[in-house]
Design a protein around this motif. Structure first.
Motif, PDB file in Angstrom:
ATOM      1  N   GLU A 211       0.812  -1.210   0.000  1.00  0.00           N
ATOM      2  CA  GLU A 211       0.000   0.000   0.000  1.00  0.00           C
ATOM      3  C   GLU A 211       0.853   1.269   0.000  1.00  0.00           C
ATOM      4  OE1 GLU A 211      -0.375  -2.528   2.122  1.00  0.00           O
ATOM      5  OE2 GLU A 211      -2.204  -3.438   1.292  1.00  0.00           O
ATOM      6  N   ALA A 212       2.014   1.202   0.605  1.00  0.00           N
ATOM      7  CA  ALA A 212       2.874   2.381   0.703  1.00  0.00           C
ATOM      8  C   ALA A 212       3.393   2.800  -0.667  1.00  0.00           C
ATOM      9  CB  ALA A 212       4.044   2.081   1.635  1.00  0.00           C
ATOM     10  N   ARG A 213       3.912   4.022  -0.716  1.00  0.00           N
ATOM     11  CA  ARG A 213       4.508   4.547  -1.931  1.00  0.00           C
ATOM     12  C   ARG A 213       6.015   4.679  -1.750  1.00  0.00           C
ATOM     13  NH1 ARG A 213       1.426   3.737  -6.286  1.00  0.00           N
ATOM     14  NH2 ARG A 213      -0.764   4.013  -5.692  1.00  0.00           N
ATOM     15  N   ALA A 214       6.738   4.734  -2.876  1.00  0.00           N
ATOM     16  CA  ALA A 214       8.186   4.859  -2.846  1.00  0.00           C
ATOM     17  C   ALA A 214       8.630   6.008  -3.732  1.00  0.00           C
ATOM     18  CB  ALA A 214       8.835   3.556  -3.309  1.00  0.00           C
ATOM     19  N   ASP A 215       9.867   6.414  -3.563  1.00  0.00           N
ATOM     20  CA  ASP A 215      10.407   7.488  -4.398  1.00  0.00           C
ATOM     21  C   ASP A 215      10.390   7.094  -5.874  1.00  0.00           C
ATOM     22  OD1 ASP A 215      10.907   8.899  -2.087  1.00  0.00           O
ATOM     23  OD2 ASP A 215      12.983   8.240  -1.936  1.00  0.00           O
ATOM     24  N   ILE A 216      10.708   5.823  -6.134  1.00  0.00           N
ATOM     25  CA  ILE A 216      10.709   5.302  -7.514  1.00  0.00           C
ATOM     26  C   ILE A 216       9.751   4.126  -7.576  1.00  0.00           C
ATOM     27  CG2 ILE A 216      12.092   4.234  -9.328  1.00  0.00           C
ATOM     28  CD1 ILE A 216      14.541   5.653  -8.121  1.00  0.00           C
ATOM     29  N   GLU A 217       8.814   4.179  -8.508  1.00  0.00           N
ATOM     30  CA  GLU A 217       7.881   3.069  -8.700  1.00  0.00           C
ATOM     31  C   GLU A 217       8.011   2.564 -10.129  1.00  0.00           C
ATOM     32  OE1 GLU A 217       4.271   2.774  -6.945  1.00  0.00           O
ATOM     33  OE2 GLU A 217       4.921   3.712  -5.078  1.00  0.00           O
ATOM     34  N   ILE A 218       8.212   1.255 -10.247  1.00  0.00           N
ATOM     35  CA  ILE A 218       8.425   0.621 -11.549  1.00  0.00           C
ATOM     36  C   ILE A 218       7.330  -0.394 -11.786  1.00  0.00           C
ATOM     37  CG2 ILE A 218       9.969  -0.864 -12.878  1.00  0.00           C
ATOM     38  CD1 ILE A 218      12.288   0.435 -11.282  1.00  0.00           C
ATOM     39  N   GLN A 219       6.656  -0.272 -12.903  1.00  0.00           N
ATOM     40  CA  GLN A 219       5.598  -1.219 -13.254  1.00  0.00           C
ATOM     41  C   GLN A 219       6.198  -2.450 -13.937  1.00  0.00           C
ATOM     42  OE1 GLN A 219       2.435  -1.288 -12.402  1.00  0.00           O
ATOM     43  NE2 GLN A 219       2.757   0.619 -11.230  1.00  0.00           N
ATOM     44  N   GLY A 220       5.979  -3.596 -13.299  1.00  0.00           N
ATOM     45  CA  GLY A 220       6.491  -4.847 -13.857  1.00  0.00           C
ATOM     46  C   GLY A 220       5.645  -5.412 -14.967  1.00  0.00           C
ATOM     47  N   ASN A 221       4.356  -4.995 -15.015  1.00  0.00           N
ATOM     48  CA  ASN A 221       3.465  -5.410 -16.111  1.00  0.00           C
ATOM     49  C   ASN A 221       3.414  -6.926 -16.302  1.00  0.00           C
ATOM     50  OD1 ASN A 221       2.778  -2.709 -16.786  1.00  0.00           O
ATOM     51  ND2 ASN A 221       4.715  -2.516 -17.903  1.00  0.00           N
ATOM     52  N   ASN A 222       3.350  -7.639 -15.184  1.00  0.00           N
ATOM     53  CA  ASN A 222       3.191  -9.104 -15.191  1.00  0.00           C
ATOM     54  C   ASN A 222       4.438  -9.849 -15.675  1.00  0.00           C
ATOM     55  OD1 ASN A 222       0.634  -8.318 -14.501  1.00  0.00           O
ATOM     56  ND2 ASN A 222      -0.366  -9.155 -16.315  1.00  0.00           N
ATOM     57  N   HIS A 223       5.549  -9.164 -15.850  1.00  0.00           N
ATOM     58  CA  HIS A 223       6.774  -9.834 -16.259  1.00  0.00           C
ATOM     59  C   HIS A 223       7.418 -10.512 -15.050  1.00  0.00           C
ATOM     60  CE1 HIS A 223       6.637  -6.771 -19.652  1.00  0.00           C
ATOM     61  NE2 HIS A 223       6.585  -7.952 -20.236  1.00  0.00           N
ATOM     62  N   ILE A 224       8.400 -11.352 -15.333  1.00  0.00           N
ATOM     63  CA  ILE A 224       9.016 -12.084 -14.227  1.00  0.00           C
ATOM     64  C   ILE A 224      10.213 -11.318 -13.690  1.00  0.00           C
ATOM     65  CG2 ILE A 224       8.260 -14.284 -15.232  1.00  0.00           C
ATOM     66  CD1 ILE A 224      11.439 -14.712 -15.478  1.00  0.00           C
ATOM     67  N   LEU A 225      10.420 -11.465 -12.393  1.00  0.00           N
ATOM     68  CA  LEU A 225      11.557 -10.883 -11.703  1.00  0.00           C
ATOM     69  C   LEU A 225      12.333 -12.020 -11.061  1.00  0.00           C
ATOM     70  CD1 LEU A 225      12.756  -8.033 -10.891  1.00  0.00           C
ATOM     71  CD2 LEU A 225      11.608  -8.390  -8.692  1.00  0.00           C
ATOM     72  N   ILE A 226      13.631 -12.088 -11.344  1.00  0.00           N
ATOM     73  CA  ILE A 226      14.473 -13.145 -10.787  1.00  0.00           C
ATOM     74  C   ILE A 226      15.753 -12.520 -10.229  1.00  0.00           C
ATOM     75  CG2 ILE A 226      13.589 -14.920 -12.361  1.00  0.00           C
ATOM     76  CD1 ILE A 226      16.241 -14.648 -13.926  1.00  0.00           C
ATOM     77  N   PRO A 227      16.483 -13.250  -9.399  1.00  0.00           N
ATOM     78  CA  PRO A 227      17.810 -12.767  -9.023  1.00  0.00           C
ATOM     79  C   PRO A 227      18.658 -12.622 -10.284  1.00  0.00           C
ATOM     80  CG  PRO A 227      17.162 -14.646  -7.676  1.00  0.00           C
ATOM     81  CD  PRO A 227      16.167 -14.557  -8.788  1.00  0.00           C
ATOM     82  N   SER A 228      19.527 -11.650 -10.323  1.00  0.00           N
ATOM     83  CA  SER A 228      20.338 -11.421 -11.515  1.00  0.00           C
ATOM     84  C   SER A 228      21.226 -12.627 -11.807  1.00  0.00           C
ATOM     85  CB  SER A 228      21.189 -10.171 -11.338  1.00  0.00           C
ATOM     86  OG  SER A 228      22.000 -10.301 -10.186  1.00  0.00           O
TER      87      SER A 228
END
Length: 407
Positions: free
Chosen positions: A34-51
């Motif tokens: 619910e909180a907000r951040a200085d930078i917000e990035i929309q993932g758009n349903n893509h996957i996020l993994i460790p680099s």
């Protein structure tokens, strides 16, 4: 919260989540923050993994293929060509080519690399010193572990023994070695272990790189690892000779490798290119036996090794391209096998490199990559573009993808 990455998939069996980052660390992972951040990035349903983690690479030898070619495609000529070229490498030349490789790595989603940096009495520390400088220059973009690597051997090239000690004093992170390219493999291995013990460093060996198993020494390495109490602190690259053994002997040695907790880096781009050059029919694949190692519980990684030089005349810095080579060559295309490949580019090499703060978990470093696909299970086959690459929460690379196709 500094950054929130919203609506990303981190597990195919679970709903989309938001990931919050503060001071470079992952602080919250939940379905909706619910909180907000200085930078917000929309993932758009893509996957996020460790680099991705590039666990075996030579920076200072990249992009020199046009200077002198390896005409035979053999390991012997690759070593000879490179030995001839190395004295001509200048500091600025190495820095320029290595920076090019680093940019490729980061653009393709890697934020950790273990770099084998060479030195010998002929070329001095030119390449090694350059890699140490790059480690500092790019520390906020990619973490570089520097391996003290004696490509030409230690004892057969007088003066190298003292240089190994000096390399550790200069700040090498890992003790390297190449037992098959010295006058006596056991003597070489003993020296490396003693040096590692003196400086309390991990070990990474170029090990048993041949089409046959006539001079194999991985069994000695495994026994030495256990004797010295270095379990979990030794890695080996190549290990192609292991595939030439009869199954019973091979499996016996694999159990030793497992007991010693040695990590194995399979290097398909190089090993497929250089291997079996003398086979005139039914040409062997000359890869370490990935499936047998994996099934025995050995920590197996996939890595690049070289980019566009006498050892490997191609390469993109994209570990997903490396995995695509391994899929058919190591018979990893089956449905169950495919699930084991992505860890060979992420969590397995992270273990091999001893990365304590790696992973997509609260409290870990926010070294992440957002990929242009919507299923974790699709990553290996889709080879998706890395939309955003994060190093400790900061976007260090991004790719724009045009999804509008016109025919």
């Amino acid at each position: 919260m500094d950054t929130i990455i919203r609506n990303v998939r981190i597990d195919d069996s679970k709903p989309l989540v938001d990931v919050a980052i503060t001071d470079g660390k992952i602080t919250v992972i939940k379905e909706q923050i619910e909180a907000r951040a200085d930078i917000e990035i929309q993932g758009n349903n893509h996957i996020l993994i460790p680099s991705f983690v590039e666990s075996h690479l030579h920076l200072e030898k990249a992009f020199v293929m046009d200077r002198k070619a390896n005409r035979s495609g053999t390991l012997q000529e690759a070593i000879a060509v490179t030995a001839e070229l190395k004295p001509t490498f200048t500091h600025d030349d190495i820095m320029e080519r290595s920076r090019q490789v680093i940019r490729l790595l980061v653009q393709n989603g890697s934020t950790h690399v273990r770099a084998h940096a060479e030195f010998d009495p002929g070329q001095g520390f030119t390449g090694f010193d350059a890699v140490l400088k790059l480690r500092e220059e790019f520390k906020d973009v990619i973490s570089i572990q520097v391996v003290a690597f004696p490509q030409e051997g230690i004892f057969k090239y007088p003066g190298t023994e003292a240089m190994m000690v000096e390399a550790m004093e200069k700040g090498a992170d890992v003790v390297g070695g190449i037992p098959y390219n010295d006058r006596d493999a056991k003597e070489h291995i003993d020296f490396v272990f003693n040096l590692a013990k003196k400086y309390d460093k991990d070990i990474d060996l170029h090990q048993d790189f041949a089409d046959n198993a006539d001079k194999i020494s991985i069994d000695y390495v495994a026994k030495k690892t256990i004797e010295m109490g270095w379990q979990g602190r030794v890695s080996v690259g190549h290990l192609t000779s292991l595939a030439a053994l009869e199954p019973d002997r091979r499996n016996e040695i694999i159990q030793l490798i497992k007991e010693a907790d040695i990590s194995v880096m399979c290097l398909p781009a190089t090993d497929l290119h250089l291997g079996a050059r003398n086979d005139t029919y039914n040409v062997r694949r000359t890869l370490t036996p990935v499936r047998a190692l994996r099934d025995a519980g050995v920590n197996v990684c996939l890595a690049t090794n070289n980019i566009r030089n006498a050892f490997t005349p191609y390469g993109t810095g994209n570990l997903l391209h490396i995995s695509m080579l391994a899929i058919p060559a190591a018979h990893l295309g089956g449905a169950d096998d495919q699930l084991t490949i992505l860890p060979m580019l992420t969590t397995n090499p992270a273990k091999a490199l001893g990365l304590k703060n790696y992973g997509l978990e609260v409290g870990k470093d926010a070294d992440l990559v957002l990929l242009n696909t919507d299923k974790i299970s699709s990553v290996i086959l889709d080879i998706p573009a890395p939309l955003k690459v994060f190093k400790r929460g900061r976007v260090v690379a991004e790719t724009e993808v045009n999804q509008q196709l016109k025919f």
